[in-house]
Design an enzyme around this catalytic site. Structure first.
Site, short mmCIF file in Angstrom:
data_model
loop_
_atom_site.label_atom_id
_atom_site.label_comp_id
_atom_site.label_asym_id
_atom_site.label_seq_id
_atom_site.Cartn_x
_atom_site.Cartn_y
_atom_site.Cartn_z
N CYS A 62 0.79 -1.23 0.00
CA CYS A 62 0.00 0.00 0.00
C CYS A 62 0.83 1.29 0.00
O CYS A 62 0.75 2.08 -0.94
CB CYS A 62 -0.95 0.02 1.20
SG CYS A 62 -2.07 -1.39 1.29
N HIS A 123 -2.72 6.60 4.16
CA HIS A 123 -1.63 5.67 4.50
C HIS A 123 -0.27 6.17 4.04
O HIS A 123 0.62 5.39 3.69
CB HIS A 123 -1.90 4.28 3.93
CG HIS A 123 -1.27 3.19 4.74
ND1 HIS A 123 -1.29 1.86 4.37
CD2 HIS A 123 -0.59 3.23 5.93
CE1 HIS A 123 -0.67 1.13 5.27
NE2 HIS A 123 -0.22 1.94 6.23
N HIS A 277 -9.73 -4.45 1.37
CA HIS A 277 -8.73 -4.85 2.36
C HIS A 277 -9.43 -5.61 3.49
O HIS A 277 -10.54 -5.29 3.88
CB HIS A 277 -8.05 -3.59 2.92
CG HIS A 277 -6.75 -3.84 3.59
ND1 HIS A 277 -6.63 -4.52 4.78
CD2 HIS A 277 -5.47 -3.49 3.24
CE1 HIS A 277 -5.37 -4.57 5.14
NE2 HIS A 277 -4.63 -3.96 4.23
#
Length: 569
Positions: A62, A123, A277
């Site tokens: 990610c 993220h 996810h």
């Protein structure tokens, strides 16, 4: 007005809608061959636009993949990858993240008059030195509006799920804590009996550091669901801990609201889904609806959300003036299982998956563009392209200029998408696993070959399984990989499954091809500079003074969200 002038008018600062799934396998989508999961809205984008079949992520995880997407540069150039097992940002309260000296496409388009928004997963870090400096925050990197989860959806966010962070990580942290306390104890004893001539200030300082390290370890794991799992609107924490069951509805509502507010454009909206996810949080409406268990249900729910966002575009009359793009950050998560139930995606015919930097299953992802009147409909392009190509493509469309003080690895896709050229500008593409180069792709246009040389491959468990079952992910180095000299060589044009390696006996050009790829690697490495590693242990450890908190730390509890979290998607 003629067709050419009409198209030119459309291309004048179009709205740009970028949709990114999380952990979606290329084989999970109907238009890429899946016949058990229904994805009518993604399939409609493909039918109305251009589908790329060799669309490649710059990383199989990610954080590095998203960093490359936002900057158009391999993550190794910005320090957004690692030489350890910790290849993503593990804590929202860490200091690592997308460096401020990186220029995102959002920052460039913001200066061109675009209203820029990011809804969903980030993220890429939040803070550097204090709880509120927000040095890595989306608003620091060119977005006017942010709503979503600045970290990543993990099992820890949902009650009753096994920890996503892993026992090995905990054990290593505990081991270091014990070493620190042993060292402090040794210093104290040595001081008392006169064998170690050190001052009490040094001993007290070491003890304090050890205590802080222990508190960080214990607290971060004890309260991870409250501290990592939260929602933010711009700089404000709005829900902590995040109620995962309602997050999808809230983000869909925010995306459609952004489109409505900015219908007069131009706008750049990136919708970064938490789907698909693990832990596959799915609303009751979609539970049991697919033929592929909870994972399929989650994919179908995401597709429905995409349909609602596309409907919002149509409702505002923006279809013909909006470039829409859909992709996934990397391949499906093969190791995600619950007993016999597969909780990760399917990568079609391609070997490998999430975490694997070389095999196609980890890096080949969906890539679909729609722009009625500008891009041809129902078109398929089979040449290598990259997620990093979005950067120069949208910068060009928004009237901006690429930074001239750094290497941009992406290439403008518009000539290829419009059919003005038949090949992309990517001759070589480099496939990293962390900071380790695992494979290289060479598109030898003149003969139609797409060579792939693997220098390093993961050791699968069990052998031949295609994944590292029993582990969280395949490793990038050490005893967990095989080194190949000469490299494993495939021609993806004839062997996309990477089943049968070529050899000097089966491929007359074997030595010449490997030699040319080796030279490309040498040339590529000369372009790399030493930069601070954002996922290093000092950056990737939980620091209480960096922890975003709704309220007075450590009592981080709030819910400022309104609306029905169980509303129909």
């Amino acid at each position: 007005m003629g067709l050419c002038s009409s198209t030119e008018t459309q291309m004048s600062k179009p709205n740009i809608l970028l949709i990114m799934a999380d952990d979606l396998g290329i084989g999970d989508v109907g238009c890429y061959g899946n016949d058990t999961i229904r994805t009518p809205n993604i399939d409609r984008l493909s039918k109305e636009g251009v589908k790329l079949t060799q669309h490649i992520s710059a990383a199989p995880l990610c954080s590095p993949s998203r960093a490359a997407f936002m900057t158009g540069r391999y993550p190794i150039r910005s320090g957004m990858d690692a030489d350890s097992v910790y290849r993503i940002l593990y804590w929202i309260g860490g200091s690592g993240g997308l460096p401020n000296n990186e220029t995102t496409f959002a920052k460039i388009l913001q200066k061109q008059g675009y209203t820029t928004g990011l809804i969903g997963k980030w993220h890429l870090g939040v803070n550097c030195e204090s709880r509120n400096d927000h040095c890595h925050h989306p608003l620091t990197h060119g977005f006017d509006y942010y709503y979503g989860m600045p970290f990543s959806l993990i099992n820890d966010c949902q009650a009753g799920k096994p920890s996503e962070l892993g026992l090995a990580f905990r054990a290593r942290f505990a081991y270091h804590t014990q070493l620190i306390f042993l060292a402090v104890f040794t210093l104290i004893i040595g001081k008392l009996i006169g064998l170690i001539p050190v001052g009490w200030k040094l001993i007290c300082g070491s003890a304090f550091c050890g205590l802080l390290y222990f508190v960080s370890w214990y607290s971060s794991f004890g309260f991870v669901s409250y501290w990592n799992c939260l929602l933010m609107r711009n700089h404000e924490v709005t829900q902590q801990p995040m109620k995962v069951e309602g997050a999808a509805w809230l983000m869909q509502k925010e995306a459609t609201s952004f489109i409505e507010r900015n219908r007069n454009g131009p706008f750049l909206l990136m919708v970064s889904f938490l789907h698909v996810h693990t832990p596959l949080v799915t609303t009751k409406k979609f539970i049991g609806k697919s033929k592929h268990g909870l994972y399929g249900d989650n994919v179908e729910e995401m597709d429905s959300m995409i349909g609602s966002i596309l409907d919002a575009i149509d409702k505002q009359g923006l279809r013909n003036n909006t470039l829409t793009y859909f992709t996934s950050d990397h391949g499906g998560f093969l190791e995600a299982q619950d007993g016999n139930a597969q909780l990760g995606g399917w990568n079609g015919i391609y070997k490998g998956g999430k975490g694997m930097g070389g095999w196609e299953g980890g890096i080949r992802v969906p890539g679909i563009f729609r722009w009625p009147g500008v891009l041809p409909a129902n078109t398929v392009i089979d040449v290598p392209t990259s997620l990093m190509d979005i950067y120069p493509t949208v910068v060009h469309l928004g009237g901006g200029k690429l930074p001239q003080d750094r290497i941009i690895d992406g290439r403008d896709l518009m000539p290829l998408l419009q059919g003005k050229v038949t090949n992309s500008e990517h001759t070589f593409m480099f496939h990293y696993c962390g900071l380790y180069l695992h494979a290289v792709r060479w598109h030898q246009v003149e003969i139609g070959a797409i060579w792939k040389a693997h220098y390093v491959t993961p050791v699968f468990h069990p052998e031949g399984a295609g994944a590292c079952y029993g582990r969280r992910l395949c490793s990038c180095y050490g005893d967990s990989v095989n080194h190949h000299n000469p490299p494993l060589l495939f021609d993806l044009a004839s062997d996309p499954r990477e089943d049968v390696p070529l050899s000097p006996d089966t491929e007359p050009q074997f030595k010449a091809v490997v030699s040319r790829i080796d030279r490309a690697v040498e040339e590529h490495r000369k372009t790399l500079a030493v930069v601070p590693l954002q996922f290093s242990q000092p950056n990737n450890i939980w620091k209480p003074w960096l922890q975003p908190c709704c309220g007075t730390f450590p009592f981080c509890f709030c819910d400022k969200e309104e609306g029905d979290p169980h509303a129909t998607l």
